[in-house]
Design a protein around this motif. Structure first.
Motif, short mmCIF file in Angstrom:
data_model
loop_
_atom_site.label_atom_id
_atom_site.label_comp_id
_atom_site.label_asym_id
_atom_site.label_seq_id
_atom_site.Cartn_x
_atom_site.Cartn_y
_atom_site.Cartn_z
N SER A 22 75.83 -31.33 40.57
CA SER A 22 74.73 -31.44 40.99
C SER A 22 74.21 -31.63 39.95
N LEU A 23 72.63 -32.87 40.28
CA LEU A 23 71.68 -33.26 39.59
C LEU A 23 70.40 -33.22 40.69
N LEU A 24 69.86 -31.99 39.76
CA LEU A 24 68.47 -31.80 39.81
C LEU A 24 66.81 -32.26 39.35
N GLN A 25 66.12 -33.06 40.08
CA GLN A 25 65.37 -33.90 39.08
C GLN A 25 64.61 -33.03 38.57
N GLN A 26 63.68 -33.07 37.34
CA GLN A 26 62.73 -32.72 36.92
C GLN A 26 61.68 -32.96 37.37
N GLU A 27 59.99 -32.25 36.55
CA GLU A 27 59.10 -32.99 36.23
C GLU A 27 58.65 -34.07 35.83
N ASP A 28 59.47 -34.35 34.84
CA ASP A 28 59.62 -35.66 34.46
C ASP A 28 61.47 -36.09 35.16
N PRO A 29 60.67 -37.46 36.26
CA PRO A 29 61.89 -37.67 36.52
C PRO A 29 62.83 -38.61 36.04
N THR A 30 62.84 -38.72 34.48
CA THR A 30 64.31 -39.05 33.67
C THR A 30 65.27 -37.85 33.02
N ASN A 31 64.35 -36.87 33.81
CA ASN A 31 65.15 -35.67 32.98
C ASN A 31 65.65 -34.71 34.43
N TYR A 32 67.88 -34.58 34.08
CA TYR A 32 68.03 -34.00 35.40
C TYR A 32 68.55 -32.40 34.74
N LEU A 68 58.55 -31.90 51.05
CA LEU A 68 58.59 -31.23 52.20
C LEU A 68 58.25 -29.94 51.54
N GLY A 69 57.15 -30.59 50.38
CA GLY A 69 57.14 -28.92 50.00
C GLY A 69 57.26 -28.03 49.24
N ALA A 70 58.61 -28.48 48.79
CA ALA A 70 59.97 -27.01 48.42
C ALA A 70 60.16 -27.29 46.73
N LYS A 71 60.11 -25.83 46.65
CA LYS A 71 60.92 -25.84 45.70
C LYS A 71 61.55 -25.95 44.92
N ARG A 72 61.61 -26.03 43.74
CA ARG A 72 63.06 -26.49 43.02
C ARG A 72 64.19 -25.62 42.88
N SER A 73 63.41 -24.07 43.13
CA SER A 73 64.52 -23.12 43.41
C SER A 73 65.15 -22.48 43.99
N ILE A 74 64.72 -23.04 45.47
CA ILE A 74 65.20 -23.16 46.86
C ILE A 74 66.34 -23.84 46.63
N THR A 75 67.09 -24.49 45.79
CA THR A 75 68.07 -25.82 45.58
C THR A 75 69.16 -24.33 45.39
N GLU A 76 68.89 -23.59 44.95
CA GLU A 76 70.34 -22.58 44.17
C GLU A 76 71.45 -22.82 44.74
N GLY A 77 72.54 -23.03 45.16
CA GLY A 77 73.51 -22.65 46.02
C GLY A 77 73.75 -24.38 46.46
N TYR A 78 73.37 -24.71 46.12
CA TYR A 78 73.60 -26.34 47.33
C TYR A 78 74.74 -27.14 45.84
N VAL A 79 75.14 -26.91 44.96
CA VAL A 79 75.86 -27.33 44.28
C VAL A 79 77.55 -27.26 44.77
N ARG A 130 66.31 -35.24 44.86
CA ARG A 130 65.01 -35.99 44.05
C ARG A 130 63.59 -34.97 44.46
N ASN A 131 63.16 -35.24 43.57
CA ASN A 131 61.58 -35.06 43.05
C ASN A 131 61.33 -35.26 44.87
N LYS A 132 61.07 -36.50 45.46
CA LYS A 132 60.31 -37.23 46.60
C LYS A 132 60.94 -36.38 47.16
N ASP A 133 61.54 -36.05 48.27
CA ASP A 133 61.88 -35.03 49.40
C ASP A 133 61.22 -33.43 48.99
N MET A 134 62.26 -33.08 47.77
CA MET A 134 60.84 -31.88 47.80
C MET A 134 59.31 -31.89 47.44
#
Length: 320
Positions: free
Chosen positions: A259-269, A234-245, A227-231
């Motif tokens: 795995s659903l990775l929320q994008q800048e548009d919060p309705t887009n995963y 933490l100041g985390a980039k989306r790129s660091i989530t590779e491999g989570y799935v 979720r965006n709120k967690d990223m």
């Protein structure tokens, strides 16, 4: 039309100046394959540029060649455009229109079963990694990789095969890895940077995501949501989530991980699917306009988190 390797080799020998694209939000295979081809073409005396819509994730910069990646198409008189590791034209993002309208030669080199052959010249063969297909091409052409190219191809093999653990890994995959090792590739360094080394933010986010894992279909389907709120917290980039799935598949009852990775548009995963082998997740991804492999595929979906999870689980329930 799918061309032969000799036909593609000849087109590469004929070109003078080219731009190489891979899919947006690039992974190790996309970057490794594209840059390996760029380096090899430069060695052959061609002018070649690597162009990617998205930024390169920080973890890949242990390879200095990553600094060569450009994010805008240079104003040059290219005679050839090449795409690698891109299952369809949309995957190269904002450059898709320029590619589709290009009057010169276009070459599509890819390993996804869903690839429709969208270029004027196509080399599509299902392998665990696009790097495996490029290794075939280089071998048949007699172009021996130097250390940089060998490491780039090994990066692709290691990352897209799940460090040689996915069920689509074959005897040939190991033979190719042995060949690249003999050319100077360093799998120890690649493995450390890809799987063992991580920033603090990734570790904390990993814990949060996995602690909220959901199970469906009598435990056969596991879903994680990043979720965006967690990223943001933490100041985390989306790129660091590779491999989570991949982690949910370690649960003994789970056949499919989502795995659903929320994008800048919060309705887009951005959605990633993984299967242990009994379920065809490419079939599911295709329903949502995506694609990939039988055991590893992806797509995008819009809606609230609850709506998206329900739609995805409903679709996966038909194949588990």
């Amino acid at each position: 039309m799918n061309n032969t390797i000799p036909e593609i080799i000849q087109k590469l020998l004929d070109l003078r100046k080219c731009a190489i694209f891979c899919h947006a939000r690039p992974d190790g295979d996309a970057l490794g394959s594209g840059l390996a081809l760029m380096c090899m073409l430069r060695f052959l005396g061609k002018e070649a540029d690597m162009v990617v819509e998205s930024s390169v994730p920080d973890k890949f910069f242990f390879m200095p060649i990553m600094n060569e990646v450009q994010h805008e198409l240079p104003d040059k008189d290219y005679d050839t455009l090449i795409s690698v590791d891109s299952a369809d034209l949309r995957r190269i993002g904002k450059f898709d229109d320029a590619y589709a309208r290009f009057r010169g030669a276009t070459i599509n080199i890819d390993h996804h079963i869903t690839n429709p052959g969208y270029a004027k010249y196509n080399l599509v063969k299902e392998y665990c990694a696009c790097a495996e297909l490029l290794t075939d091409l280089f071998k048949e052409a007699g172009w021996e990789p130097d250390v940089t190219v060998a490491n780039l191809l090994m990066l692709g093999l290691i990352t897209d095969s799940g460090n040689f653990t996915h069920s689509d890994v074959t005897e040939k995959t190991y033979i190719d890895a042995g060949y690249l090792r003999a050319c100077g590739a360093d799998p120890h360094e690649i493995n450390y940077n890809m799987y063992d080394k991580q920033v603090r933010e990734r570790a904390i986010l990993y814990g949060r995501v996995m602690s909220n894992m959901q199970f469906f279909c009598e435990g056969k389907v596991a879903v994680i949501v990043i979720r965006n709120k967690d990223m943001d917290e933490l100041g985390a980039k989306r790129s660091i989530t590779e491999g989570y799935v991949d982690f949910p598949l370690t649960v003994d009852t789970v056949e499919v991980a989502i795995s659903l990775l929320q994008q800048e548009d919060p309705t887009n995963y951005k959605v990633s699917f993984r299967s242990k082998g009994r379920s065809n997740v490419n079939q599911v991804a295709t329903e949502f306009g995506g694609g990939g492999h039988v055991l590893a595929s992806g797509c995008e979906i819009y809606g609230t988190e609850e709506q998206c999870v329900k739609r995805l689980v409903d679709a996966v329930s038909k194949v588990v």
